[in-house]
Scaffold this active site. Structure first.
Site, PDB file in Angstrom:
ATOM      1  N   TYR A 287      -9.097  -8.114 -38.583  1.00  0.00           N
ATOM      2  CA  TYR A 287      -9.677  -6.840 -38.342  1.00  0.00           C
ATOM      3  C   TYR A 287     -11.012  -6.868 -38.256  1.00  0.00           C
ATOM      4  O   TYR A 287     -11.782  -6.349 -37.095  1.00  0.00           O
ATOM      5  CB  TYR A 287      -9.229  -5.727 -39.280  1.00  0.00           C
ATOM      6  CG  TYR A 287      -9.855  -4.338 -39.018  1.00  0.00           C
ATOM      7  CD1 TYR A 287      -9.180  -3.653 -37.878  1.00  0.00           C
ATOM      8  CD2 TYR A 287     -11.005  -3.758 -39.685  1.00  0.00           C
ATOM      9  CE1 TYR A 287      -9.789  -2.237 -37.561  1.00  0.00           C
ATOM     10  CE2 TYR A 287     -11.287  -2.591 -39.357  1.00  0.00           C
ATOM     11  CZ  TYR A 287     -10.783  -1.606 -38.518  1.00  0.00           C
ATOM     12  OH  TYR A 287     -11.340  -0.603 -37.952  1.00  0.00           O
TER      13      TYR A 287
ATOM     14  N   SER B   5     -16.665  -0.410 -36.078  1.00  0.00           N
ATOM     15  CA  SER B   5     -16.586   0.030 -37.418  1.00  0.00           C
ATOM     16  C   SER B   5     -17.740  -0.815 -38.215  1.00  0.00           C
ATOM     17  O   SER B   5     -18.331  -1.552 -37.621  1.00  0.00           O
ATOM     18  CB  SER B   5     -15.282  -0.808 -37.863  1.00  0.00           C
ATOM     19  OG  SER B   5     -14.948  -0.745 -39.356  1.00  0.00           O
TER      20      SER B   5
HETATM   21  P1  NDP Z   1      -5.386   6.595 -36.713  1.00  0.00           P
HETATM   22  O1  NDP Z   1      -4.147   5.317 -36.992  1.00  0.00           O
HETATM   23  O2  NDP Z   1      -4.986   7.671 -36.922  1.00  0.00           O
HETATM   24  O3  NDP Z   1      -5.156   6.560 -34.930  1.00  0.00           O
HETATM   25  C1  NDP Z   1      -5.250   5.387 -33.939  1.00  0.00           C
HETATM   26  C2  NDP Z   1      -4.972   5.759 -32.575  1.00  0.00           C
HETATM   27  O4  NDP Z   1      -4.858   4.568 -31.947  1.00  0.00           O
HETATM   28  C3  NDP Z   1      -3.659   6.476 -32.395  1.00  0.00           C
HETATM   29  O5  NDP Z   1      -3.828   7.700 -31.618  1.00  0.00           O
HETATM   30  C4  NDP Z   1      -2.881   5.457 -31.889  1.00  0.00           C
HETATM   31  O6  NDP Z   1      -1.831   6.247 -30.972  1.00  0.00           O
HETATM   32  C5  NDP Z   1      -3.883   4.644 -30.947  1.00  0.00           C
HETATM   33  N1  NDP Z   1      -3.240   3.393 -30.678  1.00  0.00           N
HETATM   34  C6  NDP Z   1      -3.139   2.323 -31.796  1.00  0.00           C
HETATM   35  N2  NDP Z   1      -2.368   1.325 -31.022  1.00  0.00           N
HETATM   36  C7  NDP Z   1      -2.572   1.620 -29.793  1.00  0.00           C
HETATM   37  C8  NDP Z   1      -1.934   0.793 -28.547  1.00  0.00           C
HETATM   38  N3  NDP Z   1      -1.345  -0.240 -28.462  1.00  0.00           N
HETATM   39  N4  NDP Z   1      -1.995   1.542 -27.296  1.00  0.00           N
HETATM   40  C9  NDP Z   1      -2.518   2.712 -27.339  1.00  0.00           C
HETATM   41  N5  NDP Z   1      -2.821   3.583 -28.267  1.00  0.00           N
HETATM   42  C10 NDP Z   1      -2.806   2.894 -29.634  1.00  0.00           C
HETATM   43  O7  NDP Z   1      -6.494   5.801 -36.883  1.00  0.00           O
HETATM   44  P2  NDP Z   1      -8.083   6.198 -36.717  1.00  0.00           P
HETATM   45  O8  NDP Z   1      -8.343   7.362 -36.025  1.00  0.00           O
HETATM   46  O9  NDP Z   1      -8.933   5.983 -37.896  1.00  0.00           O
HETATM   47  O10 NDP Z   1      -8.644   5.054 -35.859  1.00  0.00           O
HETATM   48  C11 NDP Z   1      -9.388   5.266 -34.636  1.00  0.00           C
HETATM   49  C12 NDP Z   1     -10.297   3.832 -34.456  1.00  0.00           C
HETATM   50  O11 NDP Z   1     -11.292   4.048 -35.364  1.00  0.00           O
HETATM   51  C13 NDP Z   1      -9.681   2.640 -34.570  1.00  0.00           C
HETATM   52  O12 NDP Z   1     -10.237   2.067 -33.275  1.00  0.00           O
HETATM   53  C14 NDP Z   1     -10.191   1.978 -35.889  1.00  0.00           C
HETATM   54  O13 NDP Z   1     -10.218   0.850 -35.706  1.00  0.00           O
HETATM   55  C15 NDP Z   1     -11.475   2.881 -35.908  1.00  0.00           C
HETATM   56  N6  NDP Z   1     -12.050   3.004 -37.166  1.00  0.00           N
HETATM   57  C16 NDP Z   1     -11.229   3.788 -38.277  1.00  0.00           C
HETATM   58  C17 NDP Z   1     -11.638   3.973 -39.652  1.00  0.00           C
HETATM   59  C18 NDP Z   1     -11.143   4.614 -40.553  1.00  0.00           C
HETATM   60  O14 NDP Z   1     -11.608   4.296 -41.845  1.00  0.00           O
HETATM   61  N7  NDP Z   1      -9.982   5.357 -40.282  1.00  0.00           N
HETATM   62  C19 NDP Z   1     -13.193   3.509 -39.706  1.00  0.00           C
HETATM   63  C20 NDP Z   1     -13.675   2.681 -38.983  1.00  0.00           C
HETATM   64  C21 NDP Z   1     -13.257   2.556 -37.495  1.00  0.00           C
HETATM   65  P3  NDP Z   1      -0.260   5.765 -30.598  1.00  0.00           P
HETATM   66  O15 NDP Z   1      -0.045   5.104 -31.971  1.00  0.00           O
HETATM   67  O16 NDP Z   1       0.390   6.925 -30.173  1.00  0.00           O
HETATM   68  O17 NDP Z   1      -0.360   4.997 -29.499  1.00  0.00           O
HETATM   69  C1  8X3 Z   2     -11.982   0.975 -40.826  1.00  0.00           C
HETATM   70  C2  8X3 Z   2     -12.538   1.125 -42.097  1.00  0.00           C
HETATM   71  O1  8X3 Z   2     -13.279   0.008 -44.514  1.00  0.00           O
HETATM   72  O2  8X3 Z   2     -11.570  -1.085 -43.133  1.00  0.00           O
HETATM   73  O3  8X3 Z   2     -12.774   0.186 -39.974  1.00  0.00           O
HETATM   74  O4  8X3 Z   2     -13.768  -1.122 -42.494  1.00  0.00           O
HETATM   75  S1  8X3 Z   2     -12.669  -0.419 -43.194  1.00  0.00           S
END
Ligand code: NDP
Ligand code: 8X3
Length: 253
Positions: free
Chosen positions: A154, A141
């Site tokens: 985070y 991120s």
């Molecule tokens: P979502 O919440 O839409 O998806 C998150 C995914 O992670 C889900 O499929 C969830 O599956 C899985 N997950 C969470 N906890 C667990 C666990 N304990 N075991 C297995 N699977 C898990 O979020 P995003 O798609 O936005 O996030 C994906 C990645 O991108 C993350 O690492 C996040 O930190 C990162 N990110 C997101 C940003 C944003 O602005 N959206 C920006 C930068 C990075 P389930 O709940 O079914 O287990």
């Molecule tokens: C997830 C997006 O804005 O919290 O990594 O950095 S932000």
């Protein structure tokens, strides 16, 4: 099985789900993981109908090393020939100052974003080494290189992903395995609903007044970095919406 195989963690929503579809479109076989197995099965059926994709759905919690191992050990020798591992599962919980934070949120973020990534990689790296090829793509991120108010743990967990990605690149170099870190900024997924524990108003507010990135944008970049020629690697790539300059500077109309 003749086509390539991608293992994508956190494929039940957001980036992981969109990435699964992007790789399916290119003819990859998929191993998709997440805790909500029914969502994985639904996605696998959709991708089978659309692209004739072969998928293995593994429902497990990446925080639980025994579950990670038991599930990945069910893969046959053919399925263990993983070309691309996308370490994507992750989450943020809360946006409180550190002194107002909840240690259970800290534990969950560190256990998922850092230890979960390690537990999955620990299983897949030896298979890639034996296969003499592979590409690990870690979803970090912009919070992995900057810190913003309330981001504290985070940000710390994503700083760890940044360091682990650099370390993996050094350690896997002699095996010809590529390592890329993809570092997105603001993208509208279930991320903020999870962060704000179901408070839809707070979650929606994050994306108001500008166009955030969409899950498909990140999936496109993940596929792009995975498709460079053998001699070339993209080590690290940061992407933000046009309205975002860094973690704490967003131009809202
Ligand atoms: P979502 O919440 O839409 O998806 C998150 C995914 O992670 C889900 O499929 C969830 O599956 C899985 N997950 C969470 N906890 C667990 C666990 N304990 N075991 C297995 N699977 C898990 O979020 P995003 O798609 O936005 O996030 C994906 C990645 O991108 C993350 O690492 C996040 O930190 C990162 N990110 C997101 C940003 C944003 O602005 N959206 C920006 C930068 C990075 P389930 O709940 O079914 O287990
Ligand atoms: C997830 C997006 O804005 O919290 O990594 O950095 S932000």
């Amino acid at each position: 099985m003749t086509s390539k195989t991608a293992l994508i963690t956190g494929a039940t929503a957001g980036f992981g789900k969109a990435t699964a579809e992007r790789f399916a479109k290119e003819g990859f076989n998929l191993i998709i993981t997440g805790r909500r197995k029914e969502r994985l099965e639904e996605l696998a059926q959709t991708l089978k109908n659309k692209y004739n994709t072969e998928s293995v759905c593994l429902g497990f919690d990446v925080r639980d090393r025994d579950q990670v191992r038991a599930n990945l050990e069910t893969l046959s020798a053919e399925w263990r020939k993983i070309d691309v591992l996308v370490n994507n599962a992750g989450l943020a919980l809360g946006l409180n100052a550190l002194q107002d934070g909840d240690y259970r949120d800290w534990d969950q973020m560190i256990d998922t974003n850092v230890k979960g990534l390690l537990y999955v990689s620990e299983m897949v790296m030896p298979w890639m080494i034996a296969n003499k090829k592979g590409h690990i793509i870690n979803v970090g991120s912009i919070a992995g290189t900057e810190v913003y108010p309330g981001g504290n743990i985070y940000c710390a967990s994503k700083h760890a992903v940044n360091a682990i990605s650099k370390a993996m690149r050094i350690d896997l170099l002699k095996h010809g395995i590529k390592v890329t870190q993809v570092r997105p900024g603001l993208a509208e997924t279930e991320f903020s609903m999870v962060r704000f524990k179901g408070d839809a108003e707070k979650a929606d507010n994050v994306y108001k007044g500008y166009e955030p990135m969409h899950a498909d944008d990140i999936a496109e970049v993940i596929f792009y970095v995975s498709s460079t020629p053998t001699h070339l690697n993209i080590n690290d790539i940061e992407l933000t919406p046009n309205a975002q300059a860094n973690s704490y500077t967003v131009f809202k109309q």
